[in-house]
Design an enzyme around this catalytic site. Sequence first.
Site, PDB file in Angstrom:
ATOM      1  N   SER A 105       0.927  -1.134   0.350  1.00  0.00           N
ATOM      2  CA  SER A 105       0.043   0.178  -0.340  1.00  0.00           C
ATOM      3  C   SER A 105       0.853   1.436  -0.010  1.00  0.00           C
ATOM      4  CB  SER A 105      -1.124   0.084   1.106  1.00  0.00           C
ATOM      5  OG  SER A 105      -2.098  -0.753   1.097  1.00  0.00           O
ATOM      6  N   ASP A 106       1.720   1.133   0.678  1.00  0.00           N
ATOM      7  CA  ASP A 106       3.005   2.421   0.447  1.00  0.00           C
ATOM      8  C   ASP A 106       3.600   2.863  -0.563  1.00  0.00           C
ATOM      9  OD1 ASP A 106       3.106   3.642   3.366  1.00  0.00           O
ATOM     10  OD2 ASP A 106       4.392   2.005   3.615  1.00  0.00           O
ATOM     11  N   LEU A 107       4.065   1.862  -1.489  1.00  0.00           N
ATOM     12  CA  LEU A 107       4.914   2.303  -2.824  1.00  0.00           C
ATOM     13  C   LEU A 107       3.370   2.166  -3.426  1.00  0.00           C
ATOM     14  CD1 LEU A 107       7.843  -0.572  -2.280  1.00  0.00           C
ATOM     15  CD2 LEU A 107       7.281   1.312  -1.493  1.00  0.00           C
TER      16      LEU A 107
END
Length: 387
Positions: A167-169
């Site tokens: 989700s971060d990337l």
Amino acid sequence: MKAALKGLKVLDFTQMMTGPFATMMLGDSGADVLKVEQPDGDPFRHSGETTLGGDGAFFLGVNRNKRSVVLDLKTEEGKAAALALAAQADVLIENFRPGLTDKAGLGYEELHKINPRLVYCSISGFGRTGPDRNRPALDMVIQAVSGVMQVTGTEESGPLKTGFPFSDLVTALIATIGILVALQARERMGEGQRVDLSMLDASIFSQVPRDVYFDLTGITPGRMGNQHWDIVPNNTYTTSDGRDIMIITINDKFWQILCDALGASELKTHPEFATKAARLANREQVDARLSEIFATRDLASWEQALSASGAIYGTVRTWPEVFSDEHVVNTLLKTLHHPKGGAFKVINNPLQFSGTPTQILRAPPMLGEHNAQVLTEAGVAWPPLDQ
């Protein structure tokens, strides 16, 4: 050497993973990224057990090609300096909780008045509006809430997170696209705009095309591990020396190629295996038979046979194998030098441009390393990148 984003001024108020990864992408293409940190620094500087020169390994992985400036936004002096930098910036990106920049006098509406050409990117966990807007959000929380975990793993394992901060990337990559789109729009319309993105929305968006399947059937895709709902075989199989190979046969042609590579040509016409429909109906039997076959020879032998046949396969490589691969070493790894901790390697930007190649020119900065350069006695300035 030409850089696609040379001269672009990016004011980076982000921390941890998502925002810094996006601004790193811009920096790799030549943008001048000023990383604004609070006096304690980006929390990622202190995250994890592995450090180099006092900076955490995670921080070092996503903060190259930036200059660091420390500003205490709780003070009038810090706010004034931030406003002065924002007036000169092309892009501002922040991932504070919604409303915090407005309270600090650095909200979009206020900055748009003093710098109409500013592209202002806000990244949040759950969005700037709605009942969850103030909830703290980390990658695994968003993987859970977005449904990504629900379709990851097996029925036996239950929901699992991915093996990397998905989700971060994915949010960072979509944010980078949004910033570049807004910059292109500014070239045509002469004015900046706000780019708003939440980790939750980006993670849900990433689940296409399963969204249409769910809409048409009302069925949640099952957790199938390494298998595929519409392709058999599509799985990993263990060799005699304990290694795993990923095998995929997208149609009957590749099933026949696989059978020849395995020395099992009789499976090409076996009534339970010969067609895609038959293999789907007999998934367990196909997997069981292939497991028996792959267990008879070692990885090197199978790689030779599969490669020669043109089968669709991939060895499940270990990290030491990946990072010692000749292509990876020569193309994707770059050695940087920390001012206090020595050399370390990072993964180079994978984009290959013929005219404006990406470059890594600066190691991740020390906390406040460029304060004297940027916050001069004559007032806050934005000095040229080559100073």
